[in-house]
Design an enzyme around this catalytic site. Structure first.
Site, PDB file in Angstrom:
ATOM      1  N   ARG A  97       5.335   1.547  -4.962  1.00 46.19           N
ATOM      2  CA  ARG A  97       4.398   1.982  -6.502  1.00 46.19           C
ATOM      3  C   ARG A  97       4.171   3.938  -6.537  1.00 46.19           C
ATOM      4  NH1 ARG A  97      -0.160  -0.761  -6.464  1.00 46.19           N
ATOM      5  NH2 ARG A  97      -1.967   0.777  -6.112  1.00 46.19           N
ATOM      6  N   TYR A  98       4.568   4.607  -5.327  1.00 46.07           N
ATOM      7  CA  TYR A  98       4.136   5.518  -4.773  1.00 46.07           C
ATOM      8  C   TYR A  98       5.520   6.204  -4.559  1.00 46.07           C
ATOM      9  CZ  TYR A  98      -0.732   4.146  -5.285  1.00 46.07           C
ATOM     10  OH  TYR A  98      -2.197   3.802  -6.579  1.00 46.07           O
ATOM     11  N   THR A  99       6.496   5.380  -3.504  1.00 48.53           N
ATOM     12  CA  THR A  99       6.975   6.233  -2.284  1.00 48.53           C
ATOM     13  C   THR A  99       8.288   6.623  -3.407  1.00 48.53           C
ATOM     14  OG1 THR A  99       7.348   3.820  -1.805  1.00 48.53           O
ATOM     15  CG2 THR A  99       5.765   5.188  -0.688  1.00 48.53           C
TER      16      THR A  99
END
Length: 773
Positions: free
Chosen positions: A139-141
């Site tokens: 979800r961050y990359t």
């Protein structure tokens, strides 16, 4: 009325072994063909292919928006990055019904420049590092495709490959990618299936293209000629492949083998060979620097291995290791002293750590028929070229179909322009103009529909000229494509031209295409004995009566050992000169002999350390001998019951703290004598507690590594008091009593010389009363 059926009615009887075999075979084939082995044509496993396909459908193109849009709005260059969670969701929802963690891990690997020689995913965010740290959550990359991935998928919209339905039948996915990028060998692969595995190292793209060109020009090119072009693996982390050219060639010929890879120390190329250059520091000191490590070795674990050698004192010539890496790897190796040989230090590190390891080659792939095969380098390249020729022909045929359809429309447009007034009149006057136009101008339905759908702005003279020009160009292109489809020579020529364009993008002059791994033959790392790594310095070893041991620097006066400080009630027991490279033998009355390293002894300050803290000595035995192992090549060992043998010092050196049981002691006896044998000695003198002296030839004693030995002297009462090896011609000498310090020698020992095992007779007059030689 409800129809109740007994579920047991549907049970069928099958032999258990046949049912199990059938089901396991289905599972095994599924694992081999749809999970673990890469396809020869695009070098991808299904999960990787589905990841790239999903990213393509999400328009995650390399470089962002089109060039025209970028000129107007440069910020649009980042619009093609999308969250990895979105990609993983599409993949597991539409194409690959597996866990999200495994799919994301596969995607992360495609983005790691230390895992893939040419990454296929351009990651934005934390995608892990060479230290072994994991990537951030999906979800961050964010990610998008790289140019290599675009090259691998080039031609998907041109009818070059077949499509199949996805697992739920709602979508389609390509069976294989058609692009010209040689991904199988360029990026390699690894996987474990059922009963088989694959392990393919990465290679240099330019070298692979050059080898492919050789096979295009001459399909009979031999393996040796190919190996002149393909030097060997080209790992993303660099390093050095230290196998011989013959060994590398044999591995690629059979498709099975392994490569010895090493880290690269900072240096320079001299006559094609890498020469390590230590960094010079002040005061004549130096240090070694590592800037490339072997493929798939985690840097953090590598440094832990080296640090463990220092902490465990397994590499005395190594003082420190430091990780000074930033975006580039820089591992500093500091020697113990400036006199250390750099080559010895490197050889030791190669043998004891993963600075040298092996990468296996197992070219097990799925061929065009989806059959697993172990293939050599030439076979892989030949089959890949066949696939590319097929792609080339299918692209041309697809284009011919498009040209035929367009020419059909252009013929209708031209007829309309030639009869423009009549066409307009028909459209204005007829209620159903299409049938009239078809009948009057011999048009087909598609042409008539296209004419009716023309815009008014197209009814200009310039448009007619454009149509005729396009028609001529398409006819020319059609002729060229028809020649290409029917002529294998033209196909090979076109393929070489396309490969040349690809080579410019990944050539050796580019940062991405420059070879990173050196290939040069080197002998296996030398096995250097520990003694060779220890700086040889003189020491004085002192062992107290209560078992406290210490080593003082230099060769001190042994007579002054009595003046040293000891614990209250303690005093000197053994004191001798040695060197830090010596092994020390400590014998106990139980017959067990322990080995101590002189370099590991506590220093001379204080009282030292208990010797039992250095070895696992039992509480039953007492120390009966302590000496350097270098004092003599052979030792005289005898127990209190008069049995003994000769042992080589090298045979009784122990490798562990537990020592080695050398003398097997019988009940009621103990080890009494451990004396070195002088090189010129030819006889043995033994005296018992009954004061009987016996002399016999030294060669009557057996040489053993372990045992009870033989009977040296027979006793009616008491046991062995002392024994010594000497030269018979020199006689026996002993110190006279009192403070005179005089020595007496009995030169004629004939009266006492008999066969081994006799009782003996009383010693010469004046022999010491303590029965000690």
């Amino acid at each position: 009325m409800t129809d109740f059926r007994d579920p047991f009615d549907s049970i069928k009887d099958h032999p258990f072994d046949a049912a199990l075999s059938q089901r396991y075979l289905v599972y095994a084939l599924s694992t081999i063909t749809a999970r673990s082995l890469p396809d020869l044509r695009d070098g991808l496993k299904p999960v990787h292919r589905r990841l790239l396909w999903a990213m393509r459908l999400l328009k995650m193109e390399p470089g962002g928006a089109s060039p025209d849009v970028l000129v107007a709005n440069p910020a649009r260059n980042t619009t093609s990055y999308k969250k990895c969670a979105r990609v993983v969701g599409d993949v597991i929802g539409k194409y690959h019904p597996h866990g999200d963690t495994s799919v994301y891990d596969a995607m992360v690997r495609l983005a790691q420049d230390f895992s893939l020689r040419t990454p296929l995913v351009d990651g934005q965010g934390n995608f892990g590092n060479i230290d072994g740290d994991n990537a951030a959550a999906m979800r961050y990359t964010e990610a998008r495709l790289t140019q290599a991935a675009a090259d691998l998928m080039a031609g998907l919209d041109e009818g070059t490959v077949d499509y199949r339905a996805t697992y739920n039948g709602e979508d389609e996915e390509p069976e294989v990618f058609p692009g010209l990028f040689p991904n199988l060998l360029a990026n390699g692969a690894s996987g474990i299936a059922v009963g088989m595995a694959t392990s393919i190292p990465p290679h240099n793209v330019a070298e692979l293209i050059d080898a492919a060109n050789l096979l295009i020009d001459n399909p009979d090119t031999d393996h040796a000629r190919l190996m002149q072009v393909v030097k060997g693996p080209d790992f993303p982390t660099g390093g050095v492949v230290v196998e011989s050219a013959a060994s590398i060639a044999e591995s690629y010929a059979t498709g099975r083998g392994s490569f010895r890879t090493r880290a690269r120390f900072v240096g320079r190329l001299v006559d094609g060979k890498w020469e390590v250059v230590p960094e010079k520091l002040s005061n004549g000191t130096w240090q070694l620097v590592i800037d490339q490590i072997p493929y798939q070795v985690q840097k953090s674990k590598l440094i832990e291995q080296i640090a463990a050698l220092i902490n465990d004192r397994k590499l005395p010539i190594l003082a420190d290791v430091r990780d000074e890496s930033d975006t580039e790897i820089r591992i500093v190796i500091e020697p113990r002293a400036r006199t250390v040989d750099p080559q010895m230090l490197m050889d030791s590190l190669f043998r004891l750590t993963d600075l040298e390891n092996r990468f296996s080659l197992n070219l097990n792939v799925l061929d065009a028929t989806h059959t697993p095969r172990v293939m050599g380098l030439k076979s892989v390249l030949v089959e890949w070229l066949k696939h590319q020729i097929e792609v080339l022909v299918r692209r041309a045929q697809h284009r011919l179909e498009k040209i035929a359809a367009r020419l059909d429309l252009l013929d209708g447009y031209i007829i309309a322009y030639l009869n423009l007034d009549r066409v307009i009149a028909i459209i204005r006057t007829e209620d159903e103009p299409k049938p009239v136009m078809i009948a009057e101008f011999a048009l087909n339905d598609r042409q008539a529909e296209a004419i009716l759908n023309m815009r008014l702005r197209s009814l200009r003279k310039l448009e007619e000229m454009e149509l005729r020009r396009e028609h001529a160009e398409l006819v020319k292109e059609k002729d060229e494509l028809e020649k290409l489809v029917g002529d294998t020579g033209l196909q090979r020529k076109r393929l070489k031209r396309d490969l040349a364009a690809l080579r410019k993008r990944y050539g050796p002059e580019t940062d991405l295409g420059r070879r990173r791994t050196l290939v040069e033959e080197a002998a296996p790392a030398r096995e250097i004995p520990l003694e060779a790594m220890i700086e040889r310095e003189p020491i004085t070893v002192i062992l107290s009566e209560r078992g406290w041991i210490r080593a003082m620097s230099g060769h001190r006066d042994l007579a002054a050992a009595d003046t040293l400080k000891f614990k209250e009630g303690d005093g000197p027991h053994y004191a001798f000169h040695a060197y830090t490279t010596d092994k020390l033998l400590l014998a106990t009355s139980t017959g067990r002999i322990y080995t101590l390293g002189s370099d590991k002894l506590p220093g001379g300050r204080g009282f030292g350390d208990p010797v039992r803290s250095l070895v696992d000595m039992d509480n039953e035995g007492t120390i009966v001998a302590f000496m350097p192992a270098r004092t003599s090549k052979e030792l005289l060992l005898a127990s209190s019951d008069g049995r003994g043998f000769i042992a080589a010092a090298s045979d009784i050196i122990a490798e562990t703290r537990k020592g080695k049981q050398v003398v097997n002691i019988r009940a009621g006896a103990k080890l009494a004598i451990v004396h070195p044998i002088a090189p010129q000695a030819d006889s043995v003198a033994i005296i018992g507690e009954n004061r009987k002296l016996l002399v016999f030839a030294l060669d009557e004693m057996p040489k053993m590594a372990r045992g009870q030995g033989v009977q040296l002297q027979r006793y009616r009462d008491g046991g062995l008091s002392d024994a010594i090896a000497f030269r018979l011609a020199d006689g026996l000498s002993w110190t006279m009593g009192g403070d005179s310090g005089r020595t007496r020698t009995e030169s004629d020992m004939t009266p006492w010389k008999v066969a081994r095992g006799a009782a003996g007779r009383m010693p010469p007059t004046g022999f010491p009363r303590d029965n000690r030689f």
